[in-house]
Write an enzyme that holds these catalytic residues in place. Sequence first.
Site, short mmCIF file in Angstrom:
data_model
loop_
_atom_site.label_atom_id
_atom_site.label_comp_id
_atom_site.label_asym_id
_atom_site.label_seq_id
_atom_site.Cartn_x
_atom_site.Cartn_y
_atom_site.Cartn_z
N GLU A 132 -6.64 3.78 -5.90
CA GLU A 132 -7.91 4.00 -5.21
C GLU A 132 -8.37 5.36 -5.63
O GLU A 132 -7.62 6.45 -5.40
CB GLU A 132 -7.75 3.99 -3.72
CG GLU A 132 -9.02 4.02 -3.04
CD GLU A 132 -9.06 4.35 -1.56
OE1 GLU A 132 -9.95 4.16 -0.87
OE2 GLU A 132 -8.08 5.10 -1.07
N HIS A 185 -11.37 -3.32 3.16
CA HIS A 185 -11.38 -2.83 4.44
C HIS A 185 -12.22 -1.52 5.00
O HIS A 185 -12.41 -1.17 6.27
CB HIS A 185 -9.96 -2.62 5.07
CG HIS A 185 -9.24 -1.39 4.42
ND1 HIS A 185 -8.95 -1.47 2.95
CD2 HIS A 185 -8.90 -0.27 4.88
CE1 HIS A 185 -8.40 -0.24 2.68
NE2 HIS A 185 -8.47 0.48 3.90
N ASP A 186 -12.76 -0.71 3.98
CA ASP A 186 -13.38 0.50 4.25
C ASP A 186 -14.97 0.31 3.98
O ASP A 186 -15.68 1.03 4.17
CB ASP A 186 -13.19 1.32 3.10
CG ASP A 186 -11.63 1.97 3.51
OD1 ASP A 186 -11.21 2.01 4.69
OD2 ASP A 186 -11.09 2.62 2.63
N ASP A 202 -3.37 4.88 -2.14
CA ASP A 202 -4.24 5.31 -1.34
C ASP A 202 -4.77 6.51 -2.08
O ASP A 202 -3.83 7.53 -2.16
CB ASP A 202 -3.60 5.41 0.01
CG ASP A 202 -4.63 5.54 0.81
OD1 ASP A 202 -5.68 4.70 1.33
OD2 ASP A 202 -4.72 6.67 1.58
N ASP A 214 0.82 -1.07 -0.12
CA ASP A 214 -0.02 0.21 0.05
C ASP A 214 0.67 1.30 0.04
O ASP A 214 1.84 1.42 0.78
CB ASP A 214 -0.81 -0.22 1.11
CG ASP A 214 -2.38 0.53 1.07
OD1 ASP A 214 -2.24 1.50 0.60
OD2 ASP A 214 -3.39 -0.23 1.43
C1 NOJ Z 1 -8.33 5.22 1.96
C2 NOJ Z 1 -8.10 4.17 2.82
O1 NOJ Z 1 -8.53 2.95 2.13
C3 NOJ Z 1 -8.63 4.30 4.13
O2 NOJ Z 1 -8.83 3.22 4.91
C4 NOJ Z 1 -7.95 5.42 4.69
O3 NOJ Z 1 -8.75 5.89 5.84
C5 NOJ Z 1 -8.04 6.68 3.88
N1 NOJ Z 1 -7.79 6.26 2.44
C6 NOJ Z 1 -7.08 7.36 4.49
O4 NOJ Z 1 -5.71 7.32 4.27
#
Ligand code: NOJ
Length: 561
Positions: free
Chosen positions: A257, A330-331, A200, A99
């Site tokens: 992302e 994970h989000d 990210d 990541d």
């Molecule tokens: C996206 C990540 O997937 C998330 O878990 C994170 O809180 C935010 N970006 C900030 O880095």
Amino acid sequence: MANKTWWKESVVYQIYPRSFNDTNGDGIGDLKGITEKLDYLKDLGIDVIWLSPVYQSPNDDNGYDISDYRKIMTEFGTMEDWDELLEQMHTREMKLMMDLVVNHSSDEHEWFQQSRQSKDNPYRDYYIWRAGKEGKEPNNWESIFSGSAWKYDEQTNEYFLHLFSKKQPDLNWENPKVRQEVYDLMKFWLDKGIDGFRMDVINLISKVPGLPDGKTHEGKKYASGADFYMNGPRIHEFLQEMNKEVLSKYDVMTVGEMPGVDTEQAQLYTGEDRQELNMVFQFEHMDLDSGPSGKWELKPLTLQDLKFTFTKWQKGLENDGWNSLYLNNHDQPRMVSRFGDDGEYWLESAKMLATFLHMLQGTPYIYQGEEIGMTNVHFDSIDDYQDIETLNMYREKLEEGNDPKDIMRSIYVKGRDNARTPMQWDDSENAGFTAGTPWLKVNPNYNEINADRQVNDVNSIFHYYKRLIQLRKENEIVVYGTYDLLLPDHPTIYAYTRTLGAEKLLVILNFSKEASNFELPSECHYQSKELFISNYEVDEAESINRIELKPYEARVYKLKV
Ligand code: NOJ
């Protein structure tokens, strides 16, 4: 047909290390715990592991706030553990994608510690500092984690920008030195032998100069100000520079992302001759069950919207660019709870959703626990939640006078801790995740839902995933076939074809707990048919012109045309 590459043909498994497997009893997953489970992942058929951040971090946002990009987080182990993990992966012919979190660092990073010292510190311009406006914040931008996106720092009487938590100051990509630092740290990991990066929120790194006020607060989907930092003016220039300086020198896989990206922009980010990224994580299908004010405003999902969105992305990138395929991470909440049925038809709907995703064109991403159908969790007390986004939102909504029960309801449906409860390995205490006290409580359903039980049951979700992955490896059409939607208006059935040469896959999915009638559209001619995969027992001789589908039934046929 799209150009062939290994990363198009791969299946990726995302590991959220904190919740994966703890070997030293501190209640937090670790690198040794991942190494211990590599054979399980190899058995599943995984080609690539995407590891959520394992770098040194004060863990305000569980590792997405990095204080040293070249060190391993103490809780996760040592650099030797990491070297061993990579070696063991490569021995098994698995690749590692790390990541890359460089829209922001931790406020505890040395760069920020320096930066906040004085206005003339050499690191000052590593971050985005502004004077206040009439005693208030420099603009009206909001943090994605609630509240203002600015924090005042007394030391120099200025504010710094943080799109996420106060402990995640945004790096200033306008500064060429910052970009060079990022390229250097990327090379550090690539030279250690990694095989790619998941980047990210990488489309947030270019902010509109002048940082203008965001539009009104009414009916907005993203935090105020997002229009001025999502897909900003220099984003393609920065990514092309990164590609030229770093990525082009290695045979790697990249996925960016990107909240707020549409198909036209995604073509630019992933087009073969653009020299930027291989693919993006887009969010459109993740936003379909949210109201105008954002993720916490719950809205029922319709199958029509789902078909429309996926079809747009499948067709949008079919000639140039490439899709990533995911239904959770994970989000996000657990996919079976969100798009399927985590009660009566848990088994069938988890398999149906897996069929849906793995038969689309693109690279599939499996999030840990998805392969055993892990579900959302309902903790009674807010004190059992750990996620900073959830806790900030809870506090803010409470202050605004909302009913705690309503807030909890939205957390049950959308909170990020749904995905972060520890991996359920077996039915021993704490699901076999840890011998200590887990950092986040285990989902109480681990007695029924766990890996051990499913590995030993050929009808399990785990074994179904294995077959789907195997089919991809044995059939080019699964990777490269062209997607076309069938029955666009059917209220409960999602059906589509994939075509490659004289072959077609016919994918038929019942997205409902009621039986549904499928009729083969007249334009769908075929010479012969063969059952490819299904989540119920099927009589192979049965005609496919009309099928009465059972609840959440999924069938795929291979047709000769
Ligand atoms: C996206 C990540 O997937 C998330 O878990 C994170 O809180 C935010 N970006 C900030 O880095």
